[in-house]
Scaffold this active site. Sequence first.
Site, PDB file in Angstrom:
ATOM      1  CD  GLU A 261      -1.890   1.917   2.478  1.00  0.00           C
ATOM      2  OE1 GLU A 261      -1.518   3.098   2.364  1.00  0.00           O
ATOM      3  OE2 GLU A 261      -2.207   1.392   3.547  1.00  0.00           O
ATOM      4  CB  CYS A 298      -2.490   5.826   3.516  1.00  0.00           C
ATOM      5  SG  CYS A 298      -3.301   4.778   4.736  1.00  0.00           S
TER       6      CYS A 298
END
Length: 520
Positions: A261, A298
């Site tokens: 990720e 994020c």
Amino acid sequence: MDGSFLIGGQAVTSSETFRAVDPATNEALDTDFAVSTKEHVAQACKLADEAFDSFRETDPEDRAAFLEAIADEIENVDGLVQRAMAESGLPEARLTGERGRTCGQLRLFAKLLRQGRWAEVVVDNAMPDRQPLPRADLRQRRIAVGPVAVFGASNFPLAFSVAGGDTASALAAGCPVVCKGHPAHPGTSVMVARAIANAVKKCGLHEGVFSLVQGTSNELGAALVTDPQIKAVGFTGSRAGGLALVELAQKRPEPIPVYAEMSSINPVVLFPDALKARGADLGKGYVGSLTLGSGQFCTNPGVVVAIDGPELDTFAEAAVEALSEAQPQVMLTSGIHKNYDKGVELLSGQGEVKTLARGAEGTGCNRGRAALFETTGEAFINNPELAHEVFGAASIIVRCTDFDQIAKVLEGMEGQLTATLQIDEGDHEEAAKLVPLLERKAGRILANAWPTGVEVSYAMVHGGPFPATSDPRTTSVGTAAIERFLRPVCYQDLPDALLPKPVKHDNPLKLPRIVDGERE
């Protein structure tokens, strides 16, 4: 605090050491932490491989009890939150909540194991009399892929680190884990690793089920990913770091998957009726999401897209007022702070970008001063640099001429973790036109919320098309994360005595099954 790392249940030291740094002061903390060598990595991976066959065949109930034991041990670690505060600069309330999330997701995977759906057992009974050809007895289940390498993340010292989602889902799948602790918080990593090791011992498992290696060099991570015993990798971090691991994994004699990720700017689309009804409130909420945790999420809202006009002016004015009062917070490391400042400088230096506001000036080290910019839809479309992620509390408002230009702005974006719609009922018709486009761009689509914050649940998707993740078919949060570390195996006409428990004829584990196309 003892600065040794763990190979299985054994504490290991080395001659080379490093120290954690308090980002609030840039001063080194006490305790010398031992640096793992390539030989240590090889030992940990070999031990994980030795543990694999016994661990992957533990009954689901035993693995569930193990995950719950880890959660219990973590909750009983004295001083864990305080150490994480010192190493990350994050506040106590945030880290207390993160510890709760860490333990909660371990217990959620325990619940999943007991439910049994993860095994996806499918039975096609033999049809010896079928014409023109008989059918063999076919039985399928999913098994663990093998030892998994997990890389601790900088921005979540607990929930995405040593006992975080990657580790929890890998262990739930039956995969031993070799974790590389993040060098920014080695003390936190050691404390959690010892909690896991205690659980391994209490549950009577092979010590190779978990190991922790530590160090500051990229070579250490490379040694872990390229070790032949490792069969998959979990990573949360920068695009550069994730892609470097993907390249290493693909160049192995046996390539393996890297579930990384990496990068996302998480677009927010403001629709006209929503702006007209609550533009000022949306502006304040946007800044609250943007500056939360110094923007080090994020899922931070890095870009807002809307049709230009007085309603958008109202939104921007409220956002400017809120952001101008935002107090700078300590960022996770000096390196992250420097990169943030570079990203803000790059945006402010673009010819068609206007700086709307900066957060309040701060005192002390590594304070991230929030930044708000604006530009036109045409400029955003024509300048790819405006869509680059700035990790921190920086965002840009894109003023578009109409819905067609909004669609073009979104079409030009890379893959995202999230996309958000701020809508009222009158906006539904236009919003419906954008949903198919957003499905192609993002792993999670929200309405009338802000993207920061990820629920750990059965339905959650924390993933998305590249570069949000290296594999858009997966998630790193939620119970579906276990699927990354499982693979299907089919057994054809094996005698019942040779069949593993999940696919035996009498179903001793009482797992849910699909038999001859029908769910039992």
